[in-house]
Design a protein around this motif. Sequence first.
Motif, PDB file in Angstrom:
ATOM      1  N   VAL A  48       0.864  -1.183   0.000  1.00 52.11           N
ATOM      2  CA  VAL A  48       0.000   0.000   0.000  1.00 52.11           C
ATOM      3  C   VAL A  48       0.893   1.223   0.000  1.00 52.11           C
ATOM      4  O   VAL A  48       1.859   1.300   0.752  1.00 52.11           O
ATOM      5  N   ARG A  49       0.566   2.171  -0.868  1.00 49.92           N
ATOM      6  CA  ARG A  49       1.275   3.451  -0.945  1.00 49.92           C
ATOM      7  C   ARG A  49       0.257   4.566  -0.719  1.00 49.92           C
ATOM      8  O   ARG A  49      -0.781   4.589  -1.349  1.00 49.92           O
ATOM      9  N   GLY A 105       5.974  13.552  -1.912  1.00 51.80           N
ATOM     10  CA  GLY A 105       4.544  13.345  -1.729  1.00 51.80           C
ATOM     11  C   GLY A 105       4.168  11.970  -1.215  1.00 51.80           C
ATOM     12  O   GLY A 105       3.008  11.726  -0.909  1.00 51.80           O
ATOM     13  N   LEU A 106       5.128  11.058  -1.103  1.00 54.05           N
ATOM     14  CA  LEU A 106       4.836   9.733  -0.574  1.00 54.05           C
ATOM     15  C   LEU A 106       4.770   9.831   0.944  1.00 54.05           C
ATOM     16  O   LEU A 106       5.762  10.109   1.607  1.00 54.05           O
ATOM     17  N   VAL A 107       3.592   9.622   1.505  1.00 55.44           N
ATOM     18  CA  VAL A 107       3.377   9.769   2.939  1.00 55.44           C
ATOM     19  C   VAL A 107       3.699   8.473   3.681  1.00 55.44           C
ATOM     20  O   VAL A 107       4.344   8.489   4.722  1.00 55.44           O
ATOM     21  N   ALA A 108       3.248   7.344   3.141  1.00 57.49           N
ATOM     22  CA  ALA A 108       3.486   6.052   3.783  1.00 57.49           C
ATOM     23  C   ALA A 108       3.613   4.976   2.713  1.00 57.49           C
ATOM     24  O   ALA A 108       2.958   5.047   1.670  1.00 57.49           O
ATOM     25  N   TYR A 109       4.447   3.974   2.992  1.00 60.76           N
ATOM     26  CA  TYR A 109       4.671   2.875   2.060  1.00 60.76           C
ATOM     27  C   TYR A 109       4.798   1.589   2.866  1.00 60.76           C
ATOM     28  O   TYR A 109       5.726   1.416   3.639  1.00 60.76           O
ATOM     29  N   TYR A 110       3.820   0.723   2.702  1.00 61.44           N
ATOM     30  CA  TYR A 110       3.796  -0.563   3.396  1.00 61.44           C
ATOM     31  C   TYR A 110       3.985  -1.664   2.368  1.00 61.44           C
ATOM     32  O   TYR A 110       3.129  -1.875   1.512  1.00 61.44           O
ATOM     33  N   ASP A 129       6.193   1.198   8.134  1.00 61.50           N
ATOM     34  CA  ASP A 129       6.172   2.213   7.085  1.00 61.50           C
ATOM     35  C   ASP A 129       7.596   2.357   6.579  1.00 61.50           C
ATOM     36  O   ASP A 129       8.513   2.637   7.356  1.00 61.50           O
ATOM     37  N   ARG A 130       7.812   2.155   5.291  1.00 63.01           N
ATOM     38  CA  ARG A 130       9.157   2.182   4.713  1.00 63.01           C
ATOM     39  C   ARG A 130       9.606   3.586   4.307  1.00 63.01           C
ATOM     40  O   ARG A 130      10.640   3.743   3.689  1.00 63.01           O
ATOM     41  N   THR A 131       8.826   4.619   4.657  1.00 62.12           N
ATOM     42  CA  THR A 131       9.280   5.994   4.449  1.00 62.12           C
ATOM     43  C   THR A 131       9.932   6.490   5.732  1.00 62.12           C
ATOM     44  O   THR A 131       9.865   5.832   6.771  1.00 62.12           O
ATOM     45  N   ALA A 186       2.016   0.645  11.389  1.00 63.35           N
ATOM     46  CA  ALA A 186       0.615   0.265  11.582  1.00 63.35           C
ATOM     47  C   ALA A 186       0.541  -1.075  12.304  1.00 63.35           C
ATOM     48  O   ALA A 186       1.535  -1.772  12.480  1.00 63.35           O
ATOM     49  N   THR A 187      -0.670  -1.429  12.700  1.00 66.12           N
ATOM     50  CA  THR A 187      -0.928  -2.691  13.383  1.00 66.12           C
ATOM     51  C   THR A 187      -1.947  -3.488  12.602  1.00 66.12           C
ATOM     52  O   THR A 187      -2.969  -2.945  12.169  1.00 66.12           O
TER      53      THR A 187
END
Length: 87
Positions: free
Chosen positions: A19-20, A46-51, A70-72, A78-79
């Motif tokens: 998920v991005r 602009g990438l806020v979160a990357y799972y 989160d890879r950013t 997250a859980t």
Amino acid sequence: VCSSDLVNAAYYKGYLDEVRIWNVARTPAQIASLASAPLPEQREAGLVAYYNFNEGTANGTNNTVSNVLDRTSNNYHATFNNIALKF
């Protein structure tokens, strides 16, 4: 959740590989260019979160895995809740 209305929300039933979350609009061409590939180490603006959901062990039970990283650099970890990890 596919809605901010939690009473009438629709839930996704299926599989997700990653998920991005962006805070900028992405064009169809931008989405398509990276849709089937992991994001490069140099993250785009602009990438806020990357799972990428690489937690757990392939073919393992993974019943104790409950966090996704989160890879950013934003660290919006997250859980997992009521989820089965599939590999």
